[in-house]
Design a protein around this motif. Structure first.
Motif, PDB file in Angstrom:
ATOM      1  N   ARG A 270     -48.689  32.004  24.886  1.00 28.09           N
ATOM      2  CA  ARG A 270     -49.703  30.986  25.199  1.00 28.09           C
ATOM      3  C   ARG A 270     -49.051  29.631  25.464  1.00 28.09           C
ATOM      4  O   ARG A 270     -49.402  28.936  26.414  1.00 28.09           O
ATOM      5  CB  ARG A 270     -50.716  30.872  24.071  1.00 28.09           C
ATOM      6  N   ARG A 271     -48.098  29.255  24.598  1.00 30.83           N
ATOM      7  CA  ARG A 271     -47.407  27.969  24.793  1.00 30.83           C
ATOM      8  C   ARG A 271     -46.628  27.969  26.107  1.00 30.83           C
ATOM      9  O   ARG A 271     -46.664  26.999  26.856  1.00 30.83           O
ATOM     10  CB  ARG A 271     -46.465  27.695  23.618  1.00 30.83           C
ATOM     11  N   ARG A 272     -45.916  29.056  26.360  1.00 28.78           N
ATOM     12  CA  ARG A 272     -45.067  29.138  27.565  1.00 28.78           C
ATOM     13  C   ARG A 272     -45.873  28.940  28.844  1.00 28.78           C
ATOM     14  O   ARG A 272     -45.426  28.290  29.780  1.00 28.78           O
ATOM     15  CB  ARG A 272     -44.354  30.487  27.583  1.00 28.78           C
TER      16      ARG A 272
ATOM     17  N   ALA B 289     -66.790  44.384  30.874  1.00 20.45           N
ATOM     18  CA  ALA B 289     -66.356  44.094  29.511  1.00 20.45           C
ATOM     19  C   ALA B 289     -66.181  42.588  29.311  1.00 20.45           C
ATOM     20  O   ALA B 289     -66.556  42.044  28.270  1.00 20.45           O
ATOM     21  CB  ALA B 289     -65.064  44.838  29.197  1.00 20.45           C
ATOM     22  N   MET B 290     -65.600  41.925  30.310  1.00 15.89           N
ATOM     23  CA  MET B 290     -65.403  40.477  30.203  1.00 15.89           C
ATOM     24  C   MET B 290     -66.743  39.758  30.076  1.00 15.89           C
ATOM     25  O   MET B 290     -66.853  38.745  29.383  1.00 15.89           O
ATOM     26  CB  MET B 290     -64.624  39.959  31.412  1.00 15.89           C
ATOM     27  N   ALA B 291     -67.769  40.267  30.733  1.00 13.39           N
ATOM     28  CA  ALA B 291     -69.094  39.632  30.694  1.00 13.39           C
ATOM     29  C   ALA B 291     -69.705  39.684  29.295  1.00 13.39           C
ATOM     30  O   ALA B 291     -70.570  38.883  28.969  1.00 13.39           O
ATOM     31  CB  ALA B 291     -70.028  40.301  31.695  1.00 13.39           C
ATOM     32  N   THR B 292     -69.226  40.587  28.434  1.00 15.36           N
ATOM     33  CA  THR B 292     -69.756  40.681  27.080  1.00 15.36           C
ATOM     34  C   THR B 292     -69.054  39.743  26.106  1.00 15.36           C
ATOM     35  O   THR B 292     -69.511  39.588  24.980  1.00 15.36           O
ATOM     36  CB  THR B 292     -69.642  42.123  26.532  1.00 15.36           C
ATOM     37  N   LEU B 293     -67.958  39.134  26.529  1.00 18.31           N
ATOM     38  CA  LEU B 293     -67.220  38.225  25.649  1.00 18.31           C
ATOM     39  C   LEU B 293     -67.950  36.901  25.507  1.00 18.31           C
ATOM     40  O   LEU B 293     -68.588  36.436  26.445  1.00 18.31           O
ATOM     41  CB  LEU B 293     -65.817  37.977  26.201  1.00 18.31           C
ATOM     42  N   PRO B 294     -67.852  36.288  24.316  1.00 21.36           N
ATOM     43  CA  PRO B 294     -68.506  34.978  24.141  1.00 21.36           C
ATOM     44  C   PRO B 294     -67.831  33.892  24.986  1.00 21.36           C
ATOM     45  O   PRO B 294     -66.706  33.977  25.344  1.00 21.36           O
ATOM     46  CB  PRO B 294     -68.330  34.687  22.653  1.00 21.36           C
TER      47      PRO B 294
ATOM     48  N   PRO C 132     -54.821  28.220  26.474  1.00 18.92           N
ATOM     49  CA  PRO C 132     -55.459  27.640  25.293  1.00 18.92           C
ATOM     50  C   PRO C 132     -55.466  28.604  24.105  1.00 18.92           C
ATOM     51  O   PRO C 132     -55.514  29.809  24.262  1.00 18.92           O
ATOM     52  CB  PRO C 132     -56.889  27.350  25.772  1.00 18.92           C
ATOM     53  N   GLU C 133     -55.442  28.002  22.907  1.00 19.80           N
ATOM     54  CA  GLU C 133     -55.539  28.774  21.662  1.00 19.80           C
ATOM     55  C   GLU C 133     -57.011  29.108  21.403  1.00 19.80           C
ATOM     56  O   GLU C 133     -57.900  28.374  21.805  1.00 19.80           O
ATOM     57  CB  GLU C 133     -54.990  27.958  20.488  1.00 19.80           C
ATOM     58  N   GLY C 134     -57.251  30.205  20.714  1.00 16.85           N
ATOM     59  CA  GLY C 134     -58.597  30.527  20.253  1.00 16.85           C
ATOM     60  C   GLY C 134     -59.558  31.049  21.297  1.00 16.85           C
ATOM     61  O   GLY C 134     -60.762  31.097  21.049  1.00 16.85           O
ATOM     62  N   VAL C 135     -59.085  31.415  22.469  1.00 13.14           N
ATOM     63  CA  VAL C 135     -59.956  32.016  23.489  1.00 13.14           C
ATOM     64  C   VAL C 135     -59.358  33.354  23.901  1.00 13.14           C
ATOM     65  O   VAL C 135     -58.162  33.587  23.764  1.00 13.14           O
ATOM     66  CB  VAL C 135     -60.126  31.114  24.736  1.00 13.14           C
ATOM     67  N   HIS C 136     -60.220  34.234  24.387  1.00 11.38           N
ATOM     68  CA  HIS C 136     -59.753  35.538  24.853  1.00 11.38           C
ATOM     69  C   HIS C 136     -59.050  35.387  26.196  1.00 11.38           C
ATOM     70  O   HIS C 136     -59.526  34.665  27.073  1.00 11.38           O
ATOM     71  CB  HIS C 136     -60.921  36.512  25.032  1.00 11.38           C
ATOM     72  N   ILE C 137     -57.931  36.062  26.352  1.00 13.31           N
ATOM     73  CA  ILE C 137     -57.221  36.114  27.629  1.00 13.31           C
ATOM     74  C   ILE C 137     -57.261  37.563  28.104  1.00 13.31           C
ATOM     75  O   ILE C 137     -56.836  38.466  27.388  1.00 13.31           O
ATOM     76  CB  ILE C 137     -55.745  35.662  27.481  1.00 13.31           C
TER      77      ILE C 137
ATOM     78  N   ARG D 203     -44.501  47.698  32.601  1.00 14.65           N
ATOM     79  CA  ARG D 203     -43.926  47.781  31.268  1.00 14.65           C
ATOM     80  C   ARG D 203     -44.218  49.155  30.677  1.00 14.65           C
ATOM     81  O   ARG D 203     -45.213  49.785  31.029  1.00 14.65           O
ATOM     82  CB  ARG D 203     -44.487  46.685  30.379  1.00 14.65           C
ATOM     83  N   PRO D 204     -43.370  49.638  29.774  1.00 16.04           N
ATOM     84  CA  PRO D 204     -43.616  50.934  29.139  1.00 16.04           C
ATOM     85  C   PRO D 204     -44.938  50.921  28.373  1.00 16.04           C
ATOM     86  O   PRO D 204     -45.290  49.931  27.743  1.00 16.04           O
ATOM     87  CB  PRO D 204     -42.444  51.095  28.168  1.00 16.04           C
ATOM     88  N   ALA D 205     -45.665  52.035  28.428  1.00 18.16           N
ATOM     89  CA  ALA D 205     -46.960  52.122  27.749  1.00 18.16           C
ATOM     90  C   ALA D 205     -46.814  51.931  26.250  1.00 18.16           C
ATOM     91  O   ALA D 205     -47.728  51.440  25.585  1.00 18.16           O
ATOM     92  CB  ALA D 205     -47.613  53.468  28.060  1.00 18.16           C
ATOM     93  N   ALA D 206     -45.662  52.282  25.701  1.00 19.26           N
ATOM     94  CA  ALA D 206     -45.456  52.158  24.259  1.00 19.26           C
ATOM     95  C   ALA D 206     -45.382  50.699  23.818  1.00 19.26           C
ATOM     96  O   ALA D 206     -45.529  50.390  22.644  1.00 19.26           O
ATOM     97  CB  ALA D 206     -44.178  52.885  23.852  1.00 19.26           C
ATOM     98  N   MET D 207     -45.171  49.786  24.756  1.00 20.42           N
ATOM     99  CA  MET D 207     -45.075  48.365  24.404  1.00 20.42           C
ATOM    100  C   MET D 207     -46.475  47.776  24.398  1.00 20.42           C
ATOM    101  O   MET D 207     -46.979  47.299  25.400  1.00 20.42           O
ATOM    102  CB  MET D 207     -44.206  47.634  25.432  1.00 20.42           C
ATOM    103  N   GLY D 208     -47.119  47.839  23.264  1.00 22.14           N
ATOM    104  CA  GLY D 208     -48.487  47.350  23.148  1.00 22.14           C
ATOM    105  C   GLY D 208     -48.529  45.845  22.985  1.00 22.14           C
ATOM    106  O   GLY D 208     -47.507  45.178  22.834  1.00 22.14           O
ATOM    107  N   LEU D 209     -49.732  45.300  23.011  1.00 27.57           N
ATOM    108  CA  LEU D 209     -49.895  43.858  22.857  1.00 27.57           C
ATOM    109  C   LEU D 209     -49.408  43.376  21.501  1.00 27.57           C
ATOM    110  O   LEU D 209     -49.058  42.221  21.342  1.00 27.57           O
ATOM    111  CB  LEU D 209     -51.361  43.477  23.056  1.00 27.57           C
TER     112      LEU D 209
END
Length: 87
Positions: A52-54, A82-87, A58-63, A37-43
């Protein structure tokens, strides 16, 4: 020695080349055809809730997603740290 490294010298014999980024274009020549995807297309441009639905995420968790081939030089180790620092 990987196949890629062993075959690298053959590239000079290929008359028409396409590459996926400027780095490879500078190294091998050819036309850049991006495969991501183009870099300009941010999250922020995404419909997070709809995505998430598609995919039944789950809602409320980091993906955390990595788009690419997981090689050390692409920062996979840093991503795991970095993932290891997530709750």
């Amino acid at each position: 020695v990987s196949f890629t490294q062993a075959a690298d010298w053959l590239i000079r014999f290929v008359p028409v080349r396409t590459v996926s980024n400027v780095f490879l274009q500078q190294r091998y020549g050819g036309t850049v055809i991006p495969h991501a995807r183009p870099a300009a297309m941010g999250l922020t441009d995404m419909d997070r809730e709809g995505t998430r639905r598609r995919f039944g995420l789950p809602e409320g968790v980091h993906i955390v997603m990595f788009f690419g081939t997981p090689h050390k030089h692409k920062g996979v180790d840093e991503l795991l740290e970095a993932m290891a620092t997530l709750p």
